[in-house]
Scaffold this motif. Structure first.
Motif, PDB file in Angstrom:
ATOM      1  N   PRO A  82     -27.676 -15.227 -34.988  1.00 49.24           N
ATOM      2  CA  PRO A  82     -26.989 -15.656 -33.766  1.00 49.24           C
ATOM      3  C   PRO A  82     -25.537 -15.188 -33.696  1.00 49.24           C
ATOM      4  O   PRO A  82     -24.936 -15.173 -32.623  1.00 49.24           O
ATOM      5  N   HIS A  83     -24.962 -14.808 -34.841  1.00 50.65           N
ATOM      6  CA  HIS A  83     -23.573 -14.335 -34.866  1.00 50.65           C
ATOM      7  C   HIS A  83     -23.494 -13.041 -35.668  1.00 50.65           C
ATOM      8  O   HIS A  83     -23.423 -13.058 -36.906  1.00 50.65           O
ATOM      9  N   CYS A  84     -23.488 -11.935 -34.966  1.00 46.27           N
ATOM     10  CA  CYS A  84     -23.506 -10.640 -35.645  1.00 46.27           C
ATOM     11  C   CYS A  84     -22.181 -10.327 -36.337  1.00 46.27           C
ATOM     12  O   CYS A  84     -22.120  -9.438 -37.188  1.00 46.27           O
ATOM     13  N   TYR A  85     -21.106 -11.036 -35.963  1.00 45.27           N
ATOM     14  CA  TYR A  85     -19.804 -10.797 -36.602  1.00 45.27           C
ATOM     15  C   TYR A  85     -19.338 -12.021 -37.381  1.00 45.27           C
ATOM     16  O   TYR A  85     -18.151 -12.356 -37.401  1.00 45.27           O
ATOM     17  N   ASP A  86     -20.275 -12.662 -38.030  1.00 43.95           N
ATOM     18  CA  ASP A  86     -19.969 -13.848 -38.821  1.00 43.95           C
ATOM     19  C   ASP A  86     -19.063 -13.529 -40.004  1.00 43.95           C
ATOM     20  O   ASP A  86     -18.334 -14.389 -40.493  1.00 43.95           O
ATOM     21  N   THR A 109     -16.481  -6.849 -31.163  1.00 44.36           N
ATOM     22  CA  THR A 109     -15.846  -7.655 -30.129  1.00 44.36           C
ATOM     23  C   THR A 109     -16.422  -9.058 -30.054  1.00 44.36           C
ATOM     24  O   THR A 109     -17.634  -9.245 -29.953  1.00 44.36           O
ATOM     25  N   ILE A 110     -15.523 -10.031 -30.076  1.00 47.05           N
ATOM     26  CA  ILE A 110     -15.882 -11.442 -29.987  1.00 47.05           C
ATOM     27  C   ILE A 110     -15.109 -12.066 -28.831  1.00 47.05           C
ATOM     28  O   ILE A 110     -13.872 -11.966 -28.780  1.00 47.05           O
ATOM     29  N   ARG A 129     -14.198 -18.941 -39.882  1.00 46.20           N
ATOM     30  CA  ARG A 129     -14.571 -17.644 -40.460  1.00 46.20           C
ATOM     31  C   ARG A 129     -13.363 -16.980 -41.113  1.00 46.20           C
ATOM     32  O   ARG A 129     -13.458 -16.422 -42.214  1.00 46.20           O
ATOM     33  N   LEU A 130     -12.224 -17.016 -40.431  1.00 48.69           N
ATOM     34  CA  LEU A 130     -11.016 -16.371 -40.969  1.00 48.69           C
ATOM     35  C   LEU A 130     -10.563 -17.024 -42.266  1.00 48.69           C
ATOM     36  O   LEU A 130     -10.289 -16.338 -43.251  1.00 48.69           O
ATOM     37  N   THR A 131     -10.500 -18.345 -42.272  1.00 51.90           N
ATOM     38  CA  THR A 131     -10.030 -19.040 -43.476  1.00 51.90           C
ATOM     39  C   THR A 131     -11.037 -18.966 -44.600  1.00 51.90           C
ATOM     40  O   THR A 131     -10.656 -18.929 -45.776  1.00 51.90           O
TER      41      THR A 131
END
Length: 228
Positions: free
Chosen positions: A21-25, A181-182, A219-221
């Protein structure tokens, strides 16, 4: 408020196509840039605006949270300002003369409407970009893509206003010019939730990923903590 209403059918179609569901996880924070589109007085302040989107004021806290998180994790923030260009003849031909004059007065450089909304957390190391069309990634519309590539950014978080015009246009063109792109659901704003959700669903199905602010920051942290 639910900033992204998506049916199980849509999620199933995305998973069938991409496997997740999230290709840029697995965001790489050091290669990620926050793109803030058109959060200017001209779209947020009734006193000087030509096309005010009240919802845009509601997303400012989330945009500021994202900006802080992106900077802290090694990325950068780019504040994009819509700028009047008298060479855009097709747009000029689609609006009334009165609307065209309001746009000139609001979006010309040096005007109050052209300035960024004062409650945005703009820092000295951030970059400001002028764009002359709806999309900041359309070739010739701004120098944003060149600046991103020069600094090694390949992932962009699209935020700002309005969701279904400048934000979606920028997001689609970013994807089609090889940026991961998100669109951040609760950091984009439109005239109403129907248009907002329709835009996000269309983008999510074909062009890229949609996450909310909390998920993006997580995700970033997470990546930064793992590296440490």
């Amino acid at each position: 408020m639910n900033w992204f209403e998506v049916s199980e059918d849509v999620i199933d179609r995305v998973v069938a196509r991409r496997g997740t569901p999230h290709c840029y996880d697995d965001i790489d924070p050091a290669r990620t840039a926050l793109i803030v589109v058109d959060l200017q007085n001209g779209f947020m302040d009734e006193a000087v605006g030509h096309a005010v989107c009240p919802m845009a004021r509601d997303i400012v806290p989330n945009v500021n949270r994202l900006a802080s998180a992106v900077r802290a994790s090694g990325g950068a923030v780019f504040w994009v300002r819509n700028t009047y260009d008298d060479g855009w003849l097709t747009l000029a031909g689609m609006v009334t003369e009165a609307a065209r004059k309001r746009r000139i007065a609001s979006m010309s450089e040096g005007t109050k409407g052209h300035e960024l909304w004062p409650l945005l957390d703009v820092q000295p190391d951030d970059e400001t970009v002028r764009k002359y069309r709806f999309s900041a990634f359309l070739p010739g519309a701004s120098d944003l893509p060149d600046r991103l590539r020069a600094r090694g950014f390949d992932t962009v978080l699209i935020t700002g206003t309005v969701t279904n015009v400048c934000c979606e246009s920028s997001a689609r063109d970013a994807m089609m010019t090889n940026f991961k792109t998100i669109m951040v659901s609760d950091a984009n704003a439109a005239a109403n939730m129907e248009e907002h959700n329709a835009s996000l669903r269309a983008f999510y199905l074909t062009f890229g990923d949609v996450m909310d602010t909390e998920y993006v920051i997580g995700r970033l942290t997470r990546v930064v903590a793992k590296a440490a």
